[in-house]
Scaffold this active site. Structure first.
Site, short mmCIF file in Angstrom:
data_model
loop_
_atom_site.label_atom_id
_atom_site.label_comp_id
_atom_site.label_asym_id
_atom_site.label_seq_id
_atom_site.Cartn_x
_atom_site.Cartn_y
_atom_site.Cartn_z
N CYS A 118 0.89 -1.18 0.00
CA CYS A 118 0.00 0.00 0.00
C CYS A 118 0.92 1.21 0.00
O CYS A 118 1.17 1.81 1.04
CB CYS A 118 -0.91 -0.02 1.22
SG CYS A 118 -1.80 -1.58 1.45
N GLY A 122 4.73 7.23 -1.01
CA GLY A 122 6.00 6.80 -1.54
C GLY A 122 7.24 6.95 -0.69
O GLY A 122 8.32 6.53 -1.11
N ASP A 142 -1.01 0.68 -5.15
CA ASP A 142 -1.91 1.54 -4.39
C ASP A 142 -3.20 1.73 -5.18
O ASP A 142 -3.17 1.79 -6.42
CB ASP A 142 -1.26 2.90 -4.09
CG ASP A 142 -1.87 3.55 -2.86
OD1 ASP A 142 -1.33 3.35 -1.75
OD2 ASP A 142 -2.91 4.22 -2.99
N ASP A 169 -5.37 -2.99 -6.40
CA ASP A 169 -5.67 -3.47 -5.06
C ASP A 169 -4.73 -4.62 -4.75
O ASP A 169 -4.74 -5.65 -5.43
CB ASP A 169 -7.13 -3.93 -5.03
CG ASP A 169 -7.57 -4.43 -3.66
OD1 ASP A 169 -6.71 -4.57 -2.76
OD2 ASP A 169 -8.78 -4.68 -3.49
N ASP A 189 1.84 -1.67 4.91
CA ASP A 189 1.41 -0.55 5.77
C ASP A 189 -0.02 -0.19 5.32
O ASP A 189 -0.22 0.78 4.61
CB ASP A 189 2.38 0.62 5.58
CG ASP A 189 2.11 1.75 6.57
OD1 ASP A 189 2.33 1.54 7.78
OD2 ASP A 189 1.68 2.83 6.15
N CYS A 244 -0.03 3.35 11.59
CA CYS A 244 0.12 4.57 12.39
C CYS A 244 -1.07 4.65 13.34
O CYS A 244 -1.74 5.67 13.46
CB CYS A 244 0.26 5.81 11.52
SG CYS A 244 -1.00 5.99 10.26
#
Length: 321
Positions: A118, A122, A142, A169, A189, A244
């Protein structure tokens, strides 16, 4: 700021103001030593290598080399590099320290085949390419075409040529396709709540807790699907999973479920000197936070395919490079 770092623009939020400005040196174009020299000639004061977290409390015009990551320089909060020559020339990348951990810990060998599942916008891909010395193949997927276009511009600026970008995907990528038969490393991620990002932290006092829990359950289900899919690539050696998020539902609980479903993989303990660990019993994983690591909130786990050769492969991620 079309090619800004992974962080949203948080400069007006008090908590973000406490965070140092982290700058990753793009080793494909320059060296840490050359960037340090350039900054010193620019009138900044170099204080050497940090030896403890408290060293990272910097005044304006001071900077240091990071304590954990060799290619990371640390500046006073709110130091602005968006108009700086080194930023515009792709010699430095503005990236929070915590988001540098996934590529650093995956540590793909130069010449290897790697997937960034994902990938946009970048920064992690550019970090992977630098570690790979721009040799081998970096497949980056992505779903967001606009973010992928931004990523293409970033990679061009940073001198990267080993990438193959796809507006696709990751869950629909066929692990058995001949194209991916040599993929040994995956950085995953996936979409998450963003609850670790200082400027995205929700005020939960007025939010429906049931809605929050439903959203977390939905995200965790998606994250587990992505993780299981990543582990199905036939030649995979290592996969880094990161978010995150501060929520255990998206972090330790997803990893625990994945390990139960994939007994051929194990968690590798990483960076023993890192001050914040995953919640018990997953202390092999890392967590990051404003208070304990002077970064945004983050979670990182490294999964490795078990083999008869034992633990030989975990050494690079345990030592400082």
């Amino acid at each position: 700021r079309p090619n800004d770092d992974l962080l949203p623009d948080c400069v007006k939020r008090p908590a973000a103001d406490q965070l140092p400005r982290y700058v990753r040196v793009n080793t494909l174009k320059t060296t840490v030593e050359d960037v340090v020299d350039y900054m010193k000639r620019d009138g900044l004061f170099y204080l050497g290598q940090a030896s403890r977290l408290d060293d990272l409390t910097l005044k304006t015009k001071e900077f240091m080399r990071d304590i954990h990551l060799p290619e990371l320089l640390v500046f006073a909060p709110k130091t602005d590099f968006h108009d700086h020559f080194l930023y515009k020339a792709g010699h430095i990348i503005l990236q929070d320290k915590a988001s540098c951990l996934p590529a650093y810990l995956l540590n793909p060998a130069p010449g290897s085949h790697v997937i960034d599942a994902c990938a946009a916008p970048g920064n992690k891909s550019s970090h992977l390419a630098a570690i790979m010395k721009n040799k081998g193949r970096l497949f980056a997927f992505d779903l967001d075409a606009k973010r992928l276009a931004t990523m293409s511009t970033l990679l061009l600026r940073t001198g990267i040529s080993c990438q193959q970008l796809a507006n696709q995907d990751f869950l629909k990528v066929d692990p058995d396709s001949p194209q991916y038969k040599d993929v040994e490393y995956i950085l995953l991620d996936p979409s998450c709540s963003g609850s670790g990002m200082v400027c995205l932290q929700e005020d939960t006092s007025s939010v429906d807790q049931e809605k929050i829990q439903a959203r977390l359950a939905s995200l965790a289900s998606f994250q587990l699907k992505c993780l299981n899919h990543g582990l199905s690539f036939p030649q995979l050696k290592r996969l880094v999973y990161s978010t995150c998020s501060v929520h255990s539902q998206e972090n330790e609980e997803v990893v625990t479920a994945c390990l139960q479903q994939n007994p051929g993989f194990r968690l590798v303990p990483v960076l023993p000197q890192w001050p914040e660990r995953g919640l018990e019993p997953l202390t092999q994983c890392l967590r990051a936070s404003i208070t304990k690591t002077r970064t945004h909130g983050f979670f990182v786990a490294l999964l490795e395919k078990q083999s008869d050769t034992g633990n030989k492969e975990q050494e690079p991620v345990l030592q400082k490079r």
